[in-house]
Motif scaffolding. Structure first.
Motif, PDB file in Angstrom:
ATOM      1  N   TRP A  38       1.018   8.982  -5.701  1.00 53.25           N
ATOM      2  CA  TRP A  38       0.082   8.115  -5.181  1.00 53.25           C
ATOM      3  C   TRP A  38      -0.866   7.353  -6.442  1.00 53.25           C
ATOM      4  O   TRP A  38      -0.580   6.053  -6.363  1.00 53.25           O
ATOM      5  N   SER A  80       0.808  -1.251   0.034  1.00 57.45           N
ATOM      6  CA  SER A  80      -0.154  -0.055  -0.029  1.00 57.45           C
ATOM      7  C   SER A  80       0.831   1.227  -0.113  1.00 57.45           C
ATOM      8  O   SER A  80       2.063   1.265   0.503  1.00 57.45           O
ATOM      9  N   VAL A  82      -5.542  10.144   2.686  1.00 58.00           N
ATOM     10  CA  VAL A  82      -4.161   9.756   2.956  1.00 58.00           C
ATOM     11  C   VAL A  82      -3.478  10.724   3.074  1.00 58.00           C
ATOM     12  O   VAL A  82      -2.419  10.734   3.813  1.00 58.00           O
ATOM     13  N   ARG A 139     -10.522  -1.433  -1.316  1.00 56.44           N
ATOM     14  CA  ARG A 139     -10.353  -0.113  -0.938  1.00 56.44           C
ATOM     15  C   ARG A 139     -10.552  -0.186   0.721  1.00 56.44           C
ATOM     16  O   ARG A 139     -11.370  -0.665   1.046  1.00 56.44           O
ATOM     17  N   TYR A 140      -9.721   0.848   0.992  1.00 52.74           N
ATOM     18  CA  TYR A 140     -10.041   1.282   2.694  1.00 52.74           C
ATOM     19  C   TYR A 140     -11.386   1.629   3.017  1.00 52.74           C
ATOM     20  O   TYR A 140     -11.976   1.078   3.897  1.00 52.74           O
ATOM     21  N   SER A 196      -3.017   3.764   4.316  1.00 53.12           N
ATOM     22  CA  SER A 196      -4.080   3.268   3.729  1.00 53.12           C
ATOM     23  C   SER A 196      -4.868   2.016   4.043  1.00 53.12           C
ATOM     24  O   SER A 196      -5.399   1.424   3.534  1.00 53.12           O
ATOM     25  N   VAL A 203      -6.215   0.404  -1.133  1.00 50.86           N
ATOM     26  CA  VAL A 203      -5.950   1.662  -1.757  1.00 50.86           C
ATOM     27  C   VAL A 203      -7.113   2.552  -0.978  1.00 50.86           C
ATOM     28  O   VAL A 203      -7.973   2.046  -0.631  1.00 50.86           O
ATOM     29  N   ARG A 204      -6.530   3.961  -0.845  1.00 52.32           N
ATOM     30  CA  ARG A 204      -7.402   4.709  -0.059  1.00 52.32           C
ATOM     31  C   ARG A 204      -7.436   6.152  -0.572  1.00 52.32           C
ATOM     32  O   ARG A 204      -6.459   6.522  -1.391  1.00 52.32           O
TER      33      ARG A 204
END
Length: 287
Positions: A166, A10, A125, A185-186, A14, A119-120
């Motif tokens: 990113w 990551s 982030v 996804r977060y 994240s 992923v966030r």
């Protein structure tokens, strides 16, 4: 060689450490929550201590590019020598997927079971990473859009980790074809944890048990992790940072980023943000 390493990959902040606590609880199958110390089972792949112990070389007496020449062999050695839980060795990494100067991937496919990529939303982030590194927001905005961004190295206790921006950190893992990758996804981890954490358990081909899954989710609840950190500390917290497990909520950027900063991050990362649902078809932020 055994394909027994799972990369937990990551961009920083994240959800990687949160998942590692879930995983520690799931693997232990304990009724009570495991301690934060348990995630030492998932040490970071850029450990300078591991590098020196395995190679016999001080990484800080080498150039960072020279260190990268040794890293694939370090992971091959770990794969062969580690007594791994459930047959797997879990390695947290913030490195982008890159090759060294000999064009050899840092993460060898022949020992890699797979990678879980977290992923966030880059806006959240940015705020979380600024808090983590005790850095100014504007500096962190610059960092997230920097194609040459990197972490650590230079006698920091960890090996240099190339991040890129990113969007290109994600792309590096998403487009490589050597290691199977499961992307989550977060925000979905928070909104629908049973489905998302369950999908990871299935991807890793671990024994799936829904009661065990639910218990591990409860035992790694974010507020519980905050309480544990307050009571006993957490070794991964940076010295100037008030707390590692800070807020963990989605949309927190709205309280901290200016409109200009939001627009800069969105403009730079637009396509990736749209791909992962942070921007809708009309170009509006969804979170």
């Amino acid at each position: 060689m055994k394909k027994n390493i799972v990369w937990l990959a990551s961009y920083p902040k994240s959800g990687n450490t949160w998942f590692r606590m879930f995983l520690a609880n799931y693997l232990s199958n304990s009724v009570t929550p495991v301690s934060l110390d348990e995630i030492e089972r998932t040490p970071i792949a850029s450990s300078a201590e591991d590098f020196e112990e395995i190679s016999g070389l001080n990484p800080f007496e080498l150039t960072e590019d020279e260190v990268d020449l040794y890293r694939p062999d370090m992971y091959r050695f770990l794969s062969e020598s580690e007594d791994t839980e459930a047959g797997f060795l879990y390695k947290k990494t913030h490195d982008a997927y890159t090759c060294n100067a000999h064009n050899i991937p840092l993460f060898p496919k022949e020992v890699s079971k797979g990678a879980v990529y977290f992923v966030r939303n880059p806006l959240d982030v940015c705020v979380s990473y600024a808090n983590h590194s005790a850095s100014k927001i504007e500096r962190t905005v610059r960092f997230i859009v920097n194609e040459k961004a990197q972490l650590a190295g230079k006698k920091s206790g960890q090996l240099r980790q190339q991040l890129f921006s990113w969007k290109n950190h994600i792309k590096s893992w998403q487009t490589q074809t050597e290691i199977p990758v499961h992307i989550v996804r977060y925000e979905d981890m928070k909104q629908n944890p049973i489905a998302v954490f369950g999908s990871i358990i299935r991807f890793l081909e671990l024994e799936y048990d829904e009661d065990r899954l639910k218990r591990a989710i409860i035992n790694s609840d974010f507020k519980l992790l905050q309480q544990m950190e307050q009571e006993k500390g957490f070794r991964e917290k940076m010295q100037k940072c008030e707390s590692f497990f800070w807020k963990g909520k989605t949309g927190n950027y709205r309280e901290h980023l200016s409109e200009a900063q939001i627009q800069e991050l969105v403009a730079y990362n637009y396509d990736a943000m749209k791909e992962f649902g942070y921007i809708d078809e009309q170009g509006n932020l969804t979170i």
